[in-house]
Design a protein around this motif. Structure first.
Motif, short mmCIF file in Angstrom:
data_model
loop_
_atom_site.label_atom_id
_atom_site.label_comp_id
_atom_site.label_asym_id
_atom_site.label_seq_id
_atom_site.Cartn_x
_atom_site.Cartn_y
_atom_site.Cartn_z
N GLU A 188 0.82 -1.21 0.00
CA GLU A 188 0.00 0.00 0.00
C GLU A 188 0.86 1.26 0.00
O GLU A 188 0.54 2.24 -0.69
N ALA A 189 1.95 1.24 0.77
CA ALA A 189 2.84 2.41 0.79
C ALA A 189 3.44 2.65 -0.58
O ALA A 189 3.54 3.80 -1.05
N GLN A 190 3.83 1.58 -1.26
CA GLN A 190 4.41 1.72 -2.59
C GLN A 190 3.39 2.26 -3.58
O GLN A 190 3.71 3.07 -4.46
N MET A 191 2.12 1.84 -3.44
CA MET A 191 1.07 2.37 -4.31
C MET A 191 0.83 3.85 -4.05
O MET A 191 0.68 4.64 -4.98
N HIS A 192 0.79 4.24 -2.77
CA HIS A 192 0.61 5.65 -2.44
C HIS A 192 1.73 6.50 -3.04
O HIS A 192 1.48 7.57 -3.61
N ILE A 193 2.95 6.00 -2.93
CA ILE A 193 4.09 6.74 -3.47
C ILE A 193 3.97 6.87 -4.98
O ILE A 193 4.11 7.96 -5.56
#
Length: 259
Positions: A188-193
């Protein structure tokens, strides 16, 4: 009072104006099948909640990028408000600005209306960024001529395409990552970034390229629902104008009265 209607690909925005002052605004999902009667029932209730009535409206102006939605909105004006709606870009509400592009007729009404309002409100060369279904970059020179621009997928479209095409990726909200690191440690963090900072980088890069091509300083004016969110996380915007399209419609209405 003026009822300004901005029919976009995702939502139709209705704004009630007294001169250039917005007294109320409402939005409804765009559906070309929605009839004039359905619009009227919905609007009548909202007007009453704000202390107004259908009889307070004595003029209607419409800008639309959804041609199939126009007819029912025109019927709404004629049947319930007893007026013939002005249509942005058509007599007597012609643009009044030069569209210095190869295909002037293909420029979206919302984009021209934004350019009209931006040139009225701000001096010099301008870059107008509108965060809608698509994100558009429009260039207007210091004389008010529309010089062209860029159409990019809106951030919600980009996210929806990503989630739809990749079965294991979760749906996430459009929001800044928890910190400014661009190395995500969860999916999820990678998607947000990728979605958020990737979009910021795209905007900043395109604005830099536009300014370089113009060869003169250019202010960046942003509008649309996500303008404030991106303004908090980038320094490229010189001004946020959330009601730019509505202001442009009010100016077009004023011009039509002088014709």
């Amino acid at each position: 009072m003026l009822l300004a209607i901005d029919a976009g690909n995702t939502n139709v925005v209705f704004a009630l104006l007294d001169g250039r002052d917005i007294r109320a605004r409402w939005r409804i999902a765009t559906d070309p099948r929605r009839t004039a009667d359905e619009y009227a029932v919905w609007l009548n209730q909202l007007l009453m909640l704000e202390g107004y009535s259908i009889g307070d409206v004595d003029a209607v102006i419409i800008a639309t990028v959804v041609p199939r939605a126009l007819h029912n909105l025109q019927v709404l004006a004629e049947k319930y408000f007893k007026v013939t709606a002005l249509v942005a870009g058509q007599a007597p509400a012609e643009w009044g600005v030069e569209l210095d592009v190869e295909e002037p007729a293909s420029v979206g009404a919302d984009r021209v209306v934004n350019v009209i309002a931006a040139h009225h409100l701000y001096e010099g060369d301008l870059i107008v960024i509108d965060f809608g279904t698509a994100t558009t970059f429009d260039v207007v020179d210091y004389q008010g001529s529309y010089k062209g621009g860029i159409i990019a997928p809106g951030i919600n479209l980009s996210l929806d395409a990503l989630v739809t095409a990749a079965a294991k990726l979760p749906k996430i909200a459009i929001a800044p990552p928890e910190n400014r690191s661009v190395i995500g440690r969860t999916t999820e963090a990678q998607m947000h970034i990728g979605v958020f900072w990737g979009y910021v980088a795209m905007m900043e890069g395109l604005v830099a390229r536009i300014r370089s091509e113009i060869g003169r300083p250019a202010k960046v004016i942003s509008t649309g629902g996500l303008a404030a969110l991106f303004d908090e996380n980038s320094d490229i915007f010189d001004a946020i104008a959330p009601d730019l399209t509505i202001m442009g419609l009010a100016l077009l209405h004023e011009r039509s009265l002088k014709n």
